[in-house]
Enzyme design. Structure first.
Site, PDB file in Angstrom:
ATOM      1  N   HIS A  21      51.478  41.153  45.255  1.00 26.55           N
ATOM      2  CA  HIS A  21      51.088  41.587  46.604  1.00 26.55           C
ATOM      3  C   HIS A  21      49.824  40.880  47.088  1.00 26.55           C
ATOM      4  CE1 HIS A  21      47.863  44.748  46.152  1.00 26.55           C
ATOM      5  NE2 HIS A  21      47.884  44.805  47.471  1.00 26.55           N
ATOM      6  N   TYR A  56      40.947  49.472  46.017  1.00 27.87           N
ATOM      7  CA  TYR A  56      42.371  49.190  46.195  1.00 27.87           C
ATOM      8  C   TYR A  56      42.961  48.714  44.869  1.00 27.87           C
ATOM      9  CZ  TYR A  56      41.168  49.193  51.181  1.00 27.87           C
ATOM     10  OH  TYR A  56      40.711  49.527  52.423  1.00 27.87           O
ATOM     11  N   SER A  57      44.296  48.708  44.778  1.00 27.20           N
ATOM     12  CA  SER A  57      44.907  48.258  43.534  1.00 27.20           C
ATOM     13  C   SER A  57      44.550  46.810  43.241  1.00 27.20           C
ATOM     14  CB  SER A  57      46.425  48.438  43.569  1.00 27.20           C
ATOM     15  OG  SER A  57      47.001  47.729  44.646  1.00 27.20           O
ATOM     16  N   GLU A  58      44.368  45.999  44.305  1.00 28.34           N
ATOM     17  CA  GLU A  58      43.814  44.653  44.133  1.00 28.34           C
ATOM     18  C   GLU A  58      42.929  44.277  45.307  1.00 28.34           C
ATOM     19  OE1 GLU A  58      47.432  44.056  41.375  1.00 28.34           O
ATOM     20  OE2 GLU A  58      47.424  44.483  43.506  1.00 28.34           O
ATOM     21  N   THR A  59      41.881  43.550  44.969  1.00 24.19           N
ATOM     22  CA  THR A  59      41.006  42.900  45.940  1.00 24.19           C
ATOM     23  C   THR A  59      40.908  41.441  45.534  1.00 24.19           C
ATOM     24  OG1 THR A  59      39.729  44.917  46.355  1.00 24.19           O
ATOM     25  CG2 THR A  59      38.663  42.823  46.898  1.00 24.19           C
TER      26      THR A  59
END
Length: 230
Positions: free
Chosen positions: A80, A50-53
């Protein structure tokens, strides 16, 4: 000693900055630190994709510590992940008022179906902003046009109302295109010194409020998605 990844760890997943019907939004992976204590968190984020974890500690007295990873790097702050984690902790009956990230303390609140995070514009990654006169041009952009760096492309759809159409491309972070970028929304809000209603990517919705002296708030809707097991 750390291991490259953590087989068997459950990653909770939420979608952040959905529209009013719960569609679209940006996927966020959330993992409890206790589940990956001896794992390489950066390798874990790359595997999730994902774009961030985020890796989240146990909340204590209304505060929680959190680390944020893209597939290729750790971030001091991102929008986010803070909004999504605040919503998720509240949904888990573990609400907090402060999320401590490497950049500093982020105040979070939930109100009327929206989750908000307050942060400083200087905490955000360095984005290159590209303003377009015609919002229709935003839809024609191709991630291949942005082979490096971090680019936020935007146009007014209704300037008096603060309505913006945007897309974000960040190959430097391992993100060809991001569906909803809270940090860039904060940076743009600070640049324009006004609140915004941003539609990003396929249809994600981000709301911002300009506070003062470099502070801004970013907010939106969050919904639970399906957890994954690594």
């Amino acid at each position: 000693m750390t291991v490259p990844e953590s087989d068997g760890a459950q990653i909770e997943v939420v979608r952040v900055f959905t529209d009013a019907a719960g569609r679209f939004g940006n996927l966020l992976g959330i993992v409890r630190r206790s589940a990956v204590e001896n794992a390489d968190h950066q390798a874990l984020a790359a595997r999730v994709g994902y774009s961030e974890t985020v890796v989240v500690d146990e909340p204590v007295n209304g505060r929680v510590k959190m680390r944020i990873y893209t597939p290729t790097t750790e971030l001091r702050f991102a929008g986010h992940p803070t909004v999504g984690t605040a919503w998720w902790l509240n949904d888990q009956q573990r609400p907090v008022k402060i999320i401590d990230v490497p950049a500093g303390p982020v105040e979070v609140t939930l109100s009327e179906g929206l989750t908000w995070a307050r942060a400083r514009a200087e905490w955000t990654p360095a984005f290159q902003f590209h303003q377009f006169e015609d919002p229709a041009e935003i839809a024609t952009l191709d991630p291949a046009d942005f082979p490096e760096g971090q680019h936020y492309c935007w146009a007014w759809t209704n300037e008096p109302r603060g309505a913006v159409r945007a897309r974000m491309f960040a190959p430097a972070m391992g993100i060809p295109e991001d569906q909803a970028t809270g940090a860039a929304a904060i940076a743009l809000t600070a640049l324009l010194t006004r609140g915004l209603n941003i539609t990003q990517g396929e249809g994600s919705q981000i709301f911002t409020e300009w506070d003062s002296d470099g502070w801004a708030r970013v907010g939106g809707r969050v919904v639970a998605d399906h957890p994954i097991l690594l």
